[in-house]
Design a protein around this motif. Sequence first.
Motif, mmCIF file in Angstrom:
data_model
loop_
_atom_site.group_PDB
_atom_site.id
_atom_site.type_symbol
_atom_site.label_atom_id
_atom_site.label_comp_id
_atom_site.label_asym_id
_atom_site.label_seq_id
_atom_site.Cartn_x
_atom_site.Cartn_y
_atom_site.Cartn_z
ATOM 1 N N UNK A 120 7.025 9.418 -31.845
ATOM 2 C CA UNK A 120 5.914 9.803 -30.982
ATOM 3 C C UNK A 120 6.323 10.797 -29.928
ATOM 4 N N UNK A 121 5.460 10.957 -28.969
ATOM 5 C CA UNK A 121 5.683 11.878 -27.862
ATOM 6 C C UNK A 121 6.950 11.464 -27.127
ATOM 7 N N UNK A 122 7.975 12.320 -27.055
ATOM 8 C CA UNK A 122 9.214 11.940 -26.369
ATOM 9 C C UNK A 122 9.018 11.630 -24.891
ATOM 10 N N UNK A 123 7.928 12.112 -24.305
ATOM 11 C CA UNK A 123 7.667 11.820 -22.901
ATOM 12 C C UNK A 123 7.165 10.398 -22.691
ATOM 13 N N UNK A 124 6.724 9.753 -23.756
ATOM 14 C CA UNK A 124 6.236 8.377 -23.704
ATOM 15 C C UNK A 124 7.439 7.435 -23.726
ATOM 16 N N UNK A 125 7.541 6.552 -22.754
ATOM 17 C CA UNK A 125 8.691 5.647 -22.656
ATOM 18 C C UNK A 125 8.799 4.727 -23.862
ATOM 19 N N UNK A 126 7.724 4.552 -24.616
ATOM 20 C CA UNK A 126 7.774 3.658 -25.785
ATOM 21 C C UNK A 126 8.380 4.332 -27.003
ATOM 22 N N UNK A 127 8.484 5.632 -27.002
ATOM 23 C CA UNK A 127 8.995 6.370 -28.156
ATOM 24 C C UNK A 127 10.500 6.172 -28.293
ATOM 25 N N UNK A 128 10.941 5.853 -29.518
ATOM 26 C CA UNK A 128 12.377 5.718 -29.800
ATOM 27 C C UNK A 128 12.867 6.735 -30.820
ATOM 28 N N UNK A 129 11.955 7.422 -31.494
ATOM 29 C CA UNK A 129 12.333 8.419 -32.496
ATOM 30 C C UNK A 129 11.607 9.725 -32.196
ATOM 31 N N UNK A 130 12.352 10.712 -31.772
ATOM 32 C CA UNK A 130 11.773 12.009 -31.485
ATOM 33 C C UNK A 130 11.778 12.918 -32.703
#
Length: 482
Positions: free
Chosen positions: A319-329
Amino acid sequence: MERGLYVDGQWRAAAGGASADVVNPATEAVIGSAADGTAADATDAVAAAHRAFHDGRWSGLTPAERAAALRRLHRTLSDRVEDHVALSIAESGAPRGQSAAFVASGLAHLEYAIGAATADHDRMLPSPPRAAGAPPRVSASLVRRVPAGVVVAVTPFNAPLLLTLPKVAAALAMGNTVVVKPSPYTPLEILALAEAADEAGIPPGVLNVVTGGADVGAALVGDPRVGLVTFTGSDTVGAKVMAQAAGNITRVVLELGGKSALVVRADADLALASRIGAVNTTTLAGQGCALLTRHLVHRDVFADYVAALTDRLAAAVPGDPADARTTLGPLISAAHRDRVASLVRDARRRGAKAAVDGGPATVDGKGFFHEPVVLTGLGNDDPVARHEIFGPVAVVIPFGSDDEAVTLANDSPYGLAGAVVSADRVAAVAVAERLRAGRISVNDGAAADVRLPFGGFGRSGIGREFGPEGVLEYTEVQTLQW
């Protein structure tokens, strides 16, 4: 953001007037532009660094004065941590947590270099023993560490500040001047570093940044006024850099690729081993030179390990790398995403089985994402087991004994990193000691420590970064006798 070149303390346009867009790999949006430098710009930057070195405006300062200037740079960068994290997210696609850790680590290496600037690296030797009957003589010898001169740093797109700032910090701490050529994909964070150096009062010409393509890099590396080239990137490009530098017998420090082995013994905690395996598959979307991408697993636990790794990777959140929930950019570009997908398809044609069968993907219809892949059914001689893929792709290979595991791990053109997981710590260390790689961890024992040198064997590079060994790479040895 629009940025020019930073040469001799001045911001300027490229000689040809051209600029290049910087694209967010997660959204495909243009987030800024940087000057598209030329070979002429590279020549100007080396000339500025050469003047700044030889007129003593930096090399002529005392170590304490250089340390004070670097402390000002540290304060300036520390005041802008969130800006650098945001730039890392936007131009490299590294998720927020990873970007924050990389920026913090870069600052820690700068702090280490500040201490190294005033450390005593010299050795005083007394007069040698006087032969019987020889006249008395008062003499001594001093073995000094002196700056290498003009340092050219060519740096990659993944973790831009972390892979650039330690080079700059160590080089400046030892009295050198520097020209940096960042990746065309991620120039903004390094140009922001130059802005911070300017505001911190680093003298003109001491730090220069020239953005552009391979022609700029070749002009910098091949300039006879350069005393040392430090490069981080692929082994293929590293070999070219070494060849370009060889014409002038210019020293090189090369931190190159890897196909690092994670050895999972039969008694391993599979929860721990699979967590290590998953983290090394998804961090930076697999775009990390020291990531453990060859998983060597004992036959007795092979199926259970693959199942545990599969479950872990199923929880990856693209997901969006700016989202703290994202683990895979995302991967850095569409071309690179397609290259990774092609390598996976070729492996499938050769008989690989995909325990995790990911492929190219988008998030909300945008981005250069690639889902995780876990390949089994291939030997250690297969191309995907021997070559760096630089994507979220793990290859899992079985072994039957510690000797076989060591043989498989060392049967690689690379030797950057490695890890061993086992309930028997003594046995694990015994295996680790036999691995031909620059940095080995046991049971997730790897911890961030700026004192530890980093570098590899074989095609993983020449020389070391970080720690005292990394700092001293930026010096020459001089002996004075009197």
